[in-house]
Write a protein that holds these residues in place. Sequence first.
Motif, mmCIF file in Angstrom:
data_model
loop_
_atom_site.group_PDB
_atom_site.id
_atom_site.type_symbol
_atom_site.label_atom_id
_atom_site.label_comp_id
_atom_site.label_asym_id
_atom_site.label_seq_id
_atom_site.Cartn_x
_atom_site.Cartn_y
_atom_site.Cartn_z
ATOM 1 N N LEU A 196 44.900 38.604 37.713
ATOM 2 C CA LEU A 196 46.243 38.231 37.282
ATOM 3 C C LEU A 196 46.997 37.537 38.412
ATOM 4 O O LEU A 196 47.915 36.749 38.164
ATOM 5 C CB LEU A 196 47.011 39.483 36.830
ATOM 6 N N TYR A 197 46.608 37.849 39.642
ATOM 7 C CA TYR A 197 47.167 37.180 40.824
ATOM 8 C C TYR A 197 45.992 36.706 41.674
ATOM 9 O O TYR A 197 45.527 37.430 42.565
ATOM 10 C CB TYR A 197 48.067 38.128 41.603
ATOM 11 N N PRO A 198 45.452 35.506 41.391
ATOM 12 C CA PRO A 198 44.219 35.041 42.027
ATOM 13 C C PRO A 198 44.177 35.126 43.555
ATOM 14 O O PRO A 198 43.123 35.464 44.116
ATOM 15 C CB PRO A 198 44.109 33.583 41.541
ATOM 16 N N ALA A 202 37.322 30.519 34.632
ATOM 17 C CA ALA A 202 36.495 31.724 34.681
ATOM 18 C C ALA A 202 37.306 32.914 35.178
ATOM 19 O O ALA A 202 37.137 34.043 34.709
ATOM 20 C CB ALA A 202 35.285 31.488 35.579
ATOM 21 N N GLY A 203 38.211 32.660 36.135
ATOM 22 C CA GLY A 203 39.078 33.721 36.626
ATOM 23 C C GLY A 203 40.007 34.242 35.543
ATOM 24 O O GLY A 203 40.247 35.451 35.441
ATOM 25 N N MET A 204 40.541 33.347 34.714
ATOM 26 C CA MET A 204 41.371 33.772 33.581
ATOM 27 C C MET A 204 40.573 34.663 32.634
ATOM 28 O O MET A 204 41.077 35.676 32.131
ATOM 29 C CB MET A 204 41.895 32.552 32.822
ATOM 30 N N ALA A 205 39.328 34.288 32.386
ATOM 31 C CA ALA A 205 38.485 35.085 31.489
ATOM 32 C C ALA A 205 38.271 36.490 32.036
ATOM 33 O O ALA A 205 38.209 37.467 31.274
ATOM 34 C CB ALA A 205 37.143 34.389 31.278
ATOM 35 N N LEU A 206 38.186 36.610 33.363
ATOM 36 C CA LEU A 206 37.954 37.920 33.968
ATOM 37 C C LEU A 206 39.103 38.879 33.693
ATOM 38 O O LEU A 206 38.903 40.101 33.637
ATOM 39 C CB LEU A 206 37.742 37.769 35.477
ATOM 40 N N GLY A 237 37.224 47.500 35.595
ATOM 41 C CA GLY A 237 38.262 46.776 34.865
ATOM 42 C C GLY A 237 39.504 46.556 35.692
ATOM 43 O O GLY A 237 40.114 45.472 35.672
ATOM 44 N N VAL A 238 39.906 47.581 36.466
ATOM 45 C CA VAL A 238 41.067 47.429 37.350
ATOM 46 C C VAL A 238 40.817 46.310 38.361
ATOM 47 O O VAL A 238 41.709 45.522 38.683
ATOM 48 C CB VAL A 238 41.377 48.762 38.060
ATOM 49 N N GLY A 239 39.586 46.239 38.863
ATOM 50 C CA GLY A 239 39.248 45.176 39.801
ATOM 51 C C GLY A 239 39.396 43.800 39.191
ATOM 52 O O GLY A 239 39.978 42.889 39.800
ATOM 53 N N TRP A 240 38.883 43.628 37.963
ATOM 54 C CA TRP A 240 38.980 42.314 37.316
ATOM 55 C C TRP A 240 40.419 41.943 37.002
ATOM 56 O O TRP A 240 40.777 40.768 37.002
ATOM 57 C CB TRP A 240 38.148 42.292 36.032
ATOM 58 N N LEU A 241 41.275 42.954 36.769
ATOM 59 C CA LEU A 241 42.675 42.665 36.480
ATOM 60 C C LEU A 241 43.408 42.097 37.689
ATOM 61 O O LEU A 241 44.506 41.547 37.540
ATOM 62 C CB LEU A 241 43.385 43.928 35.988
ATOM 63 N N SER A 242 42.824 42.219 38.871
ATOM 64 C CA SER A 242 43.454 41.619 40.054
ATOM 65 C C SER A 242 43.525 40.097 39.931
ATOM 66 O O SER A 242 44.303 39.455 40.636
ATOM 67 C CB SER A 242 42.692 42.007 41.326
#
Length: 245
Positions: free
Chosen positions: A197-199, A154-158, A190-195
């Motif tokens: 990339l580094y869980p 789910a995190g990858m999907a975000l 969107g910037v928040g969800w791109l975080s």
Amino acid sequence: MGTAVMTEWTTETSPRTKARIAGVFYLLTILTGLFAQGFVSERLVVDGNAAATATNILTHRGLFQLGFAVYLIEMACQIAMTALFYDLLKPAGRSVSLLAAFLGLAGCVIKTFSRVFFIAPLFVLGGAHYLSVFSAEQLQALALLFLKVNDHGAGMALVFFGFYALLTGYLIIRSTFLPRILGVLGIFGGVGWLSFLYPPLAYRILPYILIIGLIGVAVKIMWLLVFGVNEQRWKEQASAAGIRA
């Protein structure tokens, strides 16, 4: 026949109606996601405790299965919402809107596939005879591992949803038929969800991501449901872009 009917519906339905329908699907996506994640997953899954998680799942088997079904409904609503937004935002940039739709759908596919790992603990803990070669502790640990894989999927999907939010935010800012503030809020989300990339960073700042994201989503849903789009400006921009209104 089904494709022809859908094409005819898309052509004949007014942009304002499409926007309001998109708002309904957007709202359903959020509500179903909150229910499945907040009421089911967070209630039954005990982080780091495989035995307690297994006990909760087996004790509340029906609720766990309901959570899985609601997760699938969430994704169905999000796919519908993505398709409608593609059509709505085409006048602001056909190519960018198409790219955004592909990224959004890729996120939906990844998130839907990750839900296979959400339901897997029911099979692992189901007591099938062929699983007797494993100890109870091993099966419980495996069940918790599957749930962890589900979370990471789910995190990858975000990440894909983050790119989708950036592009749709950009299109809304470029558009003449939706308030630019909706696009700005979408870009922040969107910037928040791109975080993700580094869980490790994403989970550390997750409360702030959720607050910013939910504010933007709430404003966008409310606007779509109440006002839709400025239909005259949508048609003017669609005509300028060579898109059939």
